[in-house]
Motif scaffolding. Sequence first.
Motif, PDB file in Angstrom:
ATOM      1  N   HIS A  23      -5.653  -9.149  15.838  1.00  0.00           N
ATOM      2  CA  HIS A  23      -6.859  -8.798  15.090  1.00  0.00           C
ATOM      3  C   HIS A  23      -8.145  -9.023  15.884  1.00  0.00           C
ATOM      4  O   HIS A  23      -9.225  -8.687  15.398  1.00  0.00           O
ATOM      5  CB  HIS A  23      -6.922  -9.585  13.779  1.00  0.00           C
ATOM      6  CG  HIS A  23      -6.050  -9.017  12.713  1.00  0.00           C
ATOM      7  ND1 HIS A  23      -4.716  -9.308  12.619  1.00  0.00           N
ATOM      8  CD2 HIS A  23      -6.323  -8.166  11.702  1.00  0.00           C
ATOM      9  CE1 HIS A  23      -4.198  -8.664  11.584  1.00  0.00           C
ATOM     10  NE2 HIS A  23      -5.147  -7.960  11.008  1.00  0.00           N
ATOM     11  N   HIS A  26     -10.190  -5.878  16.449  1.00  0.00           N
ATOM     12  CA  HIS A  26     -10.519  -5.183  15.205  1.00  0.00           C
ATOM     13  C   HIS A  26     -12.027  -4.988  15.107  1.00  0.00           C
ATOM     14  O   HIS A  26     -12.796  -5.865  15.506  1.00  0.00           O
ATOM     15  CB  HIS A  26     -10.000  -5.998  14.014  1.00  0.00           C
ATOM     16  CG  HIS A  26      -9.934  -5.231  12.738  1.00  0.00           C
ATOM     17  ND1 HIS A  26     -11.021  -5.117  11.905  1.00  0.00           N
ATOM     18  CD2 HIS A  26      -8.931  -4.539  12.152  1.00  0.00           C
ATOM     19  CE1 HIS A  26     -10.681  -4.392  10.855  1.00  0.00           C
ATOM     20  NE2 HIS A  26      -9.419  -4.034  10.982  1.00  0.00           N
ATOM     21  N   TRP A  84       0.665   5.198   2.686  1.00  0.00           N
ATOM     22  CA  TRP A  84       0.058   4.078   3.402  1.00  0.00           C
ATOM     23  C   TRP A  84       0.972   3.481   4.468  1.00  0.00           C
ATOM     24  O   TRP A  84       0.522   3.010   5.488  1.00  0.00           O
ATOM     25  CB  TRP A  84      -0.367   2.998   2.421  1.00  0.00           C
ATOM     26  CG  TRP A  84       0.771   2.364   1.684  1.00  0.00           C
ATOM     27  CD1 TRP A  84       1.303   2.793   0.514  1.00  0.00           C
ATOM     28  CD2 TRP A  84       1.509   1.225   2.074  1.00  0.00           C
ATOM     29  NE1 TRP A  84       2.342   1.983   0.136  1.00  0.00           N
ATOM     30  CE2 TRP A  84       2.491   1.000   1.085  1.00  0.00           C
ATOM     31  CE3 TRP A  84       1.455   0.350   3.150  1.00  0.00           C
ATOM     32  CZ2 TRP A  84       3.391  -0.045   1.153  1.00  0.00           C
ATOM     33  CZ3 TRP A  84       2.354  -0.692   3.224  1.00  0.00           C
ATOM     34  CH2 TRP A  84       3.312  -0.883   2.223  1.00  0.00           C
ATOM     35  N   TYR A  85       2.247   3.482   4.232  1.00  0.00           N
ATOM     36  CA  TYR A  85       3.189   2.831   5.148  1.00  0.00           C
ATOM     37  C   TYR A  85       3.353   3.599   6.458  1.00  0.00           C
ATOM     38  O   TYR A  85       3.930   3.084   7.404  1.00  0.00           O
ATOM     39  CB  TYR A  85       4.547   2.637   4.473  1.00  0.00           C
ATOM     40  CG  TYR A  85       5.085   3.874   3.801  1.00  0.00           C
ATOM     41  CD1 TYR A  85       5.847   4.794   4.488  1.00  0.00           C
ATOM     42  CD2 TYR A  85       4.793   4.115   2.462  1.00  0.00           C
ATOM     43  CE1 TYR A  85       6.321   5.932   3.875  1.00  0.00           C
ATOM     44  CE2 TYR A  85       5.264   5.254   1.838  1.00  0.00           C
ATOM     45  CZ  TYR A  85       6.024   6.154   2.547  1.00  0.00           C
ATOM     46  OH  TYR A  85       6.493   7.284   1.939  1.00  0.00           O
ATOM     47  N   THR A  86       2.858   4.827   6.546  1.00  0.00           N
ATOM     48  CA  THR A  86       2.940   5.604   7.788  1.00  0.00           C
ATOM     49  C   THR A  86       1.636   5.576   8.568  1.00  0.00           C
ATOM     50  O   THR A  86       1.563   6.145   9.649  1.00  0.00           O
ATOM     51  CB  THR A  86       3.296   7.072   7.485  1.00  0.00           C
ATOM     52  OG1 THR A  86       2.265   7.647   6.683  1.00  0.00           O
ATOM     53  CG2 THR A  86       4.630   7.168   6.793  1.00  0.00           C
ATOM     54  N   ARG A  87       0.615   4.910   8.058  1.00  0.00           N
ATOM     55  CA  ARG A  87      -0.701   4.914   8.693  1.00  0.00           C
ATOM     56  C   ARG A  87      -1.060   3.542   9.251  1.00  0.00           C
ATOM     57  O   ARG A  87      -0.551   2.519   8.809  1.00  0.00           O
ATOM     58  CB  ARG A  87      -1.769   5.342   7.695  1.00  0.00           C
ATOM     59  CG  ARG A  87      -1.546   6.742   7.209  1.00  0.00           C
ATOM     60  CD  ARG A  87      -2.659   7.170   6.356  1.00  0.00           C
ATOM     61  NE  ARG A  87      -2.435   8.537   5.919  1.00  0.00           N
ATOM     62  CZ  ARG A  87      -3.381   9.282   5.436  1.00  0.00           C
ATOM     63  NH1 ARG A  87      -4.600   8.818   5.327  1.00  0.00           N
ATOM     64  NH2 ARG A  87      -3.112  10.513   5.054  1.00  0.00           N
ATOM     65  N   GLN A  88      -1.980   3.569  10.184  1.00  0.00           N
ATOM     66  CA  GLN A  88      -2.416   2.350  10.858  1.00  0.00           C
ATOM     67  C   GLN A  88      -3.204   1.425   9.941  1.00  0.00           C
ATOM     68  O   GLN A  88      -3.127   0.215  10.079  1.00  0.00           O
ATOM     69  CB  GLN A  88      -3.270   2.724  12.080  1.00  0.00           C
ATOM     70  CG  GLN A  88      -3.713   1.545  12.907  1.00  0.00           C
ATOM     71  CD  GLN A  88      -2.561   0.830  13.568  1.00  0.00           C
ATOM     72  OE1 GLN A  88      -1.504   1.388  13.785  1.00  0.00           O
ATOM     73  NE2 GLN A  88      -2.757  -0.432  13.873  1.00  0.00           N
ATOM     74  N   GLU A  89      -3.970   1.961   8.991  1.00  0.00           N
ATOM     75  CA  GLU A  89      -4.813   1.100   8.159  1.00  0.00           C
ATOM     76  C   GLU A  89      -4.011   0.207   7.217  1.00  0.00           C
ATOM     77  O   GLU A  89      -4.541  -0.727   6.640  1.00  0.00           O
ATOM     78  CB  GLU A  89      -5.845   1.905   7.378  1.00  0.00           C
ATOM     79  CG  GLU A  89      -5.292   2.939   6.463  1.00  0.00           C
ATOM     80  CD  GLU A  89      -5.455   4.371   6.950  1.00  0.00           C
ATOM     81  OE1 GLU A  89      -5.067   5.249   6.179  1.00  0.00           O
ATOM     82  OE2 GLU A  89      -5.941   4.618   8.047  1.00  0.00           O
ATOM     83  N   TRP A  91      -1.893  -1.829   8.228  1.00  0.00           N
ATOM     84  CA  TRP A  91      -1.644  -3.050   8.989  1.00  0.00           C
ATOM     85  C   TRP A  91      -2.431  -4.234   8.417  1.00  0.00           C
ATOM     86  O   TRP A  91      -1.908  -5.343   8.322  1.00  0.00           O
ATOM     87  CB  TRP A  91      -1.999  -2.823  10.458  1.00  0.00           C
ATOM     88  CG  TRP A  91      -1.898  -4.039  11.290  1.00  0.00           C
ATOM     89  CD1 TRP A  91      -2.928  -4.700  11.884  1.00  0.00           C
ATOM     90  CD2 TRP A  91      -0.714  -4.762  11.610  1.00  0.00           C
ATOM     91  NE1 TRP A  91      -2.449  -5.785  12.559  1.00  0.00           N
ATOM     92  CE2 TRP A  91      -1.094  -5.843  12.409  1.00  0.00           C
ATOM     93  CE3 TRP A  91       0.627  -4.598  11.304  1.00  0.00           C
ATOM     94  CZ2 TRP A  91      -0.183  -6.764  12.905  1.00  0.00           C
ATOM     95  CZ3 TRP A  91       1.543  -5.511  11.797  1.00  0.00           C
ATOM     96  CH2 TRP A  91       1.139  -6.575  12.582  1.00  0.00           C
ATOM     97  N   SER A  95      -0.651  -7.541   6.888  1.00  0.00           N
ATOM     98  CA  SER A  95      -0.977  -8.826   7.511  1.00  0.00           C
ATOM     99  C   SER A  95      -1.468  -9.824   6.472  1.00  0.00           C
ATOM    100  O   SER A  95      -1.091 -11.002   6.501  1.00  0.00           O
ATOM    101  CB  SER A  95      -2.040  -8.644   8.591  1.00  0.00           C
ATOM    102  OG  SER A  95      -1.574  -7.829   9.608  1.00  0.00           O
TER     103      SER A  95
END
Length: 141
Positions: A23, A26, A84-89, A91, A95
């Motif tokens: 992070h 980020h 959502w589970y296929t995208r970077q956001e 994460w 987390s």
Amino acid sequence: MTRSMQYVHGVIGTMFVVLALLHVPHPTPYIWFPYACGAFLAFVTLFRGMNMLLSRVLAVATTVLLFYFFAGFFMEVPKLASDWYTRQEAWAAVSMLFGAFAMLSILSDFSCRCKAECREEQARLQRGFFSAPAEVRRGNP
């Protein structure tokens, strides 16, 4: 704390260090700091000799961090798309969810430390929570 729980808390602390490092780049500044605090709290549980006041302060800090992670997760979820589970956001949400559930184990350790010292004190005084006064136990009413 048992040896196996020390390993678990060591792994949790290491995972928090990894999350903090991931992070750092980020765009939001200092988003890594709660994960670094989680790593610190996880690694502190590996030390045995801790007084009651420090255990209580760290238990409160752990509780605050636990609620921070859960609140962060629930504030992030409405912003996620249906895939959502296929995208970077996603994460950030994953987390936060990991951090929240990992803090439960850390909080459990600090809670047990607080209870253990209370039990040790009760054992030292040779009485339970609901017990007769010493005079009655000795036969001198």
